[in-house]
Enzyme design. Structure first.
Site, mmCIF file in Angstrom:
data_model
loop_
_atom_site.group_PDB
_atom_site.id
_atom_site.type_symbol
_atom_site.label_atom_id
_atom_site.label_comp_id
_atom_site.label_asym_id
_atom_site.label_seq_id
_atom_site.Cartn_x
_atom_site.Cartn_y
_atom_site.Cartn_z
ATOM 1 N N ASP A 135 3.642 -30.790 -25.822
ATOM 2 C CA ASP A 135 5.036 -30.367 -25.908
ATOM 3 C C ASP A 135 5.478 -29.822 -24.555
ATOM 4 O O ASP A 135 4.888 -28.870 -24.037
ATOM 5 C CB ASP A 135 5.203 -29.300 -26.993
ATOM 6 C CG ASP A 135 6.656 -29.096 -27.369
ATOM 7 O OD1 ASP A 135 7.425 -30.067 -27.297
ATOM 8 O OD2 ASP A 135 7.025 -27.974 -27.751
ATOM 9 N N HIS A 142 17.821 -24.484 -21.996
ATOM 10 C CA HIS A 142 16.945 -23.803 -22.950
ATOM 11 C C HIS A 142 16.047 -22.798 -22.225
ATOM 12 O O HIS A 142 15.885 -21.652 -22.670
ATOM 13 C CB HIS A 142 16.094 -24.838 -23.688
ATOM 14 C CG HIS A 142 15.092 -24.251 -24.627
ATOM 15 N ND1 HIS A 142 15.457 -23.492 -25.725
ATOM 16 C CD2 HIS A 142 13.734 -24.293 -24.634
ATOM 17 C CE1 HIS A 142 14.364 -23.103 -26.376
ATOM 18 N NE2 HIS A 142 13.309 -23.572 -25.731
ATOM 19 N N ARG A 151 13.474 -11.706 -20.898
ATOM 20 C CA ARG A 151 13.141 -11.072 -19.626
ATOM 21 C C ARG A 151 14.362 -10.597 -18.848
ATOM 22 O O ARG A 151 14.220 -9.949 -17.812
ATOM 23 C CB ARG A 151 12.339 -12.048 -18.742
ATOM 24 C CG ARG A 151 10.976 -12.408 -19.295
ATOM 25 C CD ARG A 151 10.191 -13.280 -18.318
ATOM 26 N NE ARG A 151 10.843 -14.557 -18.067
ATOM 27 C CZ ARG A 151 10.690 -15.639 -18.841
ATOM 28 N NH1 ARG A 151 9.926 -15.575 -19.917
ATOM 29 N NH2 ARG A 151 11.317 -16.769 -18.546
ATOM 30 N N GLU A 208 13.522 -26.474 -33.706
ATOM 31 C CA GLU A 208 13.710 -26.816 -32.306
ATOM 32 C C GLU A 208 14.118 -28.274 -32.214
ATOM 33 O O GLU A 208 13.373 -29.159 -32.651
ATOM 34 C CB GLU A 208 12.434 -26.582 -31.484
ATOM 35 C CG GLU A 208 12.154 -25.112 -31.232
ATOM 36 C CD GLU A 208 11.115 -24.893 -30.146
ATOM 37 O OE1 GLU A 208 11.038 -23.764 -29.639
ATOM 38 O OE2 GLU A 208 10.393 -25.844 -29.793
ATOM 39 N N GLU A 210 14.288 -31.506 -30.633
ATOM 40 C CA GLU A 210 13.553 -32.215 -29.588
ATOM 41 C C GLU A 210 13.582 -33.719 -29.873
ATOM 42 O O GLU A 210 13.929 -34.165 -30.959
ATOM 43 C CB GLU A 210 12.086 -31.762 -29.523
ATOM 44 C CG GLU A 210 11.890 -30.282 -29.280
ATOM 45 C CD GLU A 210 10.478 -29.937 -28.859
ATOM 46 O OE1 GLU A 210 9.794 -30.820 -28.287
ATOM 47 O OE2 GLU A 210 10.050 -28.787 -29.081
ATOM 48 N N ASP A 242 10.216 -29.341 -33.761
ATOM 49 C CA ASP A 242 9.007 -28.552 -33.510
ATOM 50 C C ASP A 242 9.239 -27.143 -34.065
ATOM 51 O O ASP A 242 9.556 -26.210 -33.340
ATOM 52 C CB ASP A 242 8.704 -28.513 -32.009
ATOM 53 C CG ASP A 242 7.342 -27.929 -31.723
ATOM 54 O OD1 ASP A 242 6.467 -27.997 -32.606
ATOM 55 O OD2 ASP A 242 7.138 -27.400 -30.612
ATOM 56 N N ARG A 246 9.206 -17.549 -34.499
ATOM 57 C CA ARG A 246 9.488 -16.837 -33.260
ATOM 58 C C ARG A 246 8.802 -15.475 -33.197
ATOM 59 O O ARG A 246 8.395 -15.027 -32.117
ATOM 60 C CB ARG A 246 11.001 -16.642 -33.101
ATOM 61 C CG ARG A 246 11.794 -17.925 -33.023
ATOM 62 C CD ARG A 246 11.402 -18.761 -31.830
ATOM 63 N NE ARG A 246 12.302 -19.906 -31.666
ATOM 64 C CZ ARG A 246 12.115 -20.880 -30.798
ATOM 65 N NH1 ARG A 246 11.049 -20.857 -30.016
ATOM 66 N NH2 ARG A 246 12.959 -21.882 -30.714
ATOM 67 N N GLN A 249 5.155 -16.188 -32.482
ATOM 68 C CA GLN A 249 5.057 -16.727 -31.124
ATOM 69 C C GLN A 249 5.197 -15.619 -30.071
ATOM 70 O O GLN A 249 4.434 -15.569 -29.097
ATOM 71 C CB GLN A 249 6.140 -17.790 -30.922
ATOM 72 C CG GLN A 249 6.118 -18.486 -29.583
ATOM 73 C CD GLN A 249 7.255 -19.502 -29.442
ATOM 74 O OE1 GLN A 249 8.050 -19.689 -30.363
ATOM 75 N NE2 GLN A 249 7.328 -20.142 -28.298
ATOM 76 N N LYS A 262 3.397 -22.201 -33.716
ATOM 77 C CA LYS A 262 3.864 -23.577 -33.603
ATOM 78 C C LYS A 262 3.042 -24.573 -34.410
ATOM 79 O O LYS A 262 3.544 -25.624 -34.791
ATOM 80 C CB LYS A 262 3.802 -24.017 -32.128
ATOM 81 C CG LYS A 262 4.634 -23.192 -31.187
ATOM 82 C CD LYS A 262 6.090 -23.493 -31.332
ATOM 83 C CE LYS A 262 6.671 -24.003 -30.056
ATOM 84 N NZ LYS A 262 8.072 -24.405 -30.196
ATOM 85 N N THR A 266 5.124 -29.854 -37.386
ATOM 86 C CA THR A 266 6.030 -30.541 -36.471
ATOM 87 C C THR A 266 6.476 -31.817 -37.169
ATOM 88 O O THR A 266 5.637 -32.596 -37.616
ATOM 89 C CB THR A 266 5.328 -30.885 -35.144
ATOM 90 O OG1 THR A 266 4.869 -29.688 -34.519
ATOM 91 C CG2 THR A 266 6.265 -31.630 -34.207
ATOM 92 N N THR A 359 12.758 -28.212 -26.483
ATOM 93 C CA THR A 359 14.092 -28.045 -27.050
ATOM 94 C C THR A 359 15.161 -28.538 -26.088
ATOM 95 O O THR A 359 15.143 -28.214 -24.897
ATOM 96 C CB THR A 359 14.340 -26.564 -27.392
ATOM 97 O OG1 THR A 359 13.327 -26.122 -28.293
ATOM 98 C CG2 THR A 359 15.698 -26.366 -28.021
ATOM 99 N N GLU A 373 18.512 -19.379 -29.707
ATOM 100 C CA GLU A 373 19.641 -19.393 -28.783
ATOM 101 C C GLU A 373 20.969 -19.225 -29.499
ATOM 102 O O GLU A 373 21.839 -18.472 -29.058
ATOM 103 C CB GLU A 373 19.648 -20.692 -27.987
ATOM 104 C CG GLU A 373 18.464 -20.880 -27.064
ATOM 105 C CD GLU A 373 18.467 -22.244 -26.425
ATOM 106 O OE1 GLU A 373 19.188 -22.435 -25.421
ATOM 107 O OE2 GLU A 373 17.767 -23.150 -26.924
#
Length: 425
Positions: A135, A142, A151, A208, A210, A242, A246, A249, A262, A266, A359, A373
């Site tokens: 992945d 993203h 962050r 996600e 993808e 996927d 969260r 994770q 994860k 999937t 993503t 998001e």
């Protein structure tokens, strides 16, 4: 004008003669009857063309496919491994025998009955045996949004992201076909204060948006794939969800990256749309600054104009609500760059390997590819059919779809769906 098939193809169908995506199916068994063997097929309108029946009738008579057993298998791996000459010959043959002015299948009632099955009468299965699954993290929007959430904007995207297509190795055993329910995973989350870590069902289950490339011919161990030859190692694309926990994770990913958050599931769509079918929708990829290292510098940078949508249907609701409109063309790192980087250390790809894009988010608020998001990590609940969602709830069904719009025809992927079930006790 689009190409004309003797098989009736509805105007809005994702599967006209210009597409012909490949998959693996088996007829739904009659009550009390044994299940038939899985075999390859292509989608045409509302029908599946059984490639084993076509091959048994001797209609694949070109120099590459004549006598091949590739369409008598329960996966597409052998066909994929044969490479672009086989793929092009198969596509050319199928477009010919399905065309409106070709009698070889059109006027053979017995073969037509054997080989053309209504889609509603078949079960779609995983089209490939997936030996390995990788992945990537190839959407700048993203990456920037996720980095800002966790962050802050001053450290949103790490320096290395602009120099290489970042990726992690996923879990191929939990890749499932569209329509498979997803059981809410259990695991650990961040502790509160001085308490032990939370343990229980994930409280932040997410989708996600993808796509994934399906590898055709691989490469020998120790022999990288040149970025300008990488397209010959990609058979086609599928939609991919996927699923991500969260909270799990966020607690586990430092220092080694995603694991239990994860690997519980999937989902991929059943039909592989070939790069040949997508060629009319090729477009320029975003400019890269700084210029990548020579092994990632392409003579021609190609993305594809593939509009993507995400819908959510809450439990008890008849109709889904759209939550995302994005596009494959937002990817910063191309498919071919991903393949080249994956193999530059000598890693050997194999037929049927699955390479997720990461993503796919766009620059607009409505183009964000996950709830992390869309809700800014649950700070801004998402309005949905008179309800709100921070993250997915039990009973929610998530539906991805994608469709390229040509002149008088579509090249689509169908749907990629999954419903969230409660965690196991």
């Amino acid at each position: 004008m689009g190409l004309k098939s003797f098989v009736e193809v509805p105007r809005e169908s994702h599967f006209p003669l210009e597409n012909l995506p490949f998959g693996i199916f088996r007829p739904k068994p009659s009550p009390g009857a044994a299940a038939e063997a899985a075999r390859p097929g292509v989608a045409i309108g509302d029908f599946v063309l059984d490639l084993s029946a076509v091959a048994a009738a001797g209609l694949f008579d070109g120099p590459v496919l004549r006598g091949s057993e590739c369409f008598f298998q329960t996966s597409l791996n052998i066909f994929l491994e044969m490479g672009r000459p086989a793929w092009k010959e198969a596509r050319s043959t199928l477009q010919k025998i399905l065309s409106a002015d070709e009698p070889i299948l059109r006027d053979n009632a017995n073969l037509r009955e054997k080989s053309l099955l209504p889609m509603i009468e078949v079960e779609m299965l995983l089209p490939i045996v997936i030996g390995d699954y990788t992945d990537f993290f190839s959407s700048m929007h993203h990456a920037k949004n996720c980095g800002t959430i966790f962050r802050g904007p001053e450290n949103a995207i790490p320096q290395n992201w602009f120099h290489l297509p970042i990726a992690y190795h996923g879990r191929s055993s939990s890749v499932v076909i569209s329509g498979t329910d997803i059981i809410r995973p259990r695991g650990q989350g961040h502790p509160t204060g001085n308490s032990p870590p939370y343990f229980g069902p994930s409280r932040k289950l997410d989708f996600e948006l993808e796509m994934a490339a399906i590898v055709g011919p691989g490469n020998e161990l120790g022999k990288p794939i040149d970025v300008n030859e990488a397209a010959d190692h990609i058979f086609g694309l599928v939609l991919m969800n996927d699923w991500s926990a969260r909270d799990m994770q966020a607690w586990e990913y430092v220092p080694l990256g995603p694991f239990l958050g994860k690997s519980f599931g999937t989902t991929i769509s059943p039909w592989i749309v070939t790069l040949d079918a997508l060629e009319p929708f090729a477009c320029a990829a975003p400019k890269q600054e700084p210029e990548p290292l020579p092994y990632l510098t392409e003579k021609k940078r190609i993305n594809y104009d593939i509009p993507l949508e995400v819908w959510i249907k809450p439990k008890g609701y008849d109709l889904p609500s759209i939550v995302t409109r994005s596009n494959f063309n937002h990817l910063y790192w191309t498919l071919t760059q991903q393949v080249a980087h994956h193999t530059i250390n000598g890693c050997n790809l194999r037929s049927g390997d699955l390479l997720g894009t990461g993503t796919i988010s766009g620059p607009e608020p409505e183009s964000l590819g996950c709830l992390l998001e869309l809700t800014w990590n649950a700070q801004k609940p998402l309005a949905l059919s008179g309800l709100t969602r921070k993250y997915l709830e039990d009973g929610d069904e998530v539906i991805f779809t994608a469709c390229c719009k040509g002149k008088d025809y579509n090249v689509g992927f169908g749907t990629c769906t999954g419903k969230v079930l409660p965690a196991s006790s």
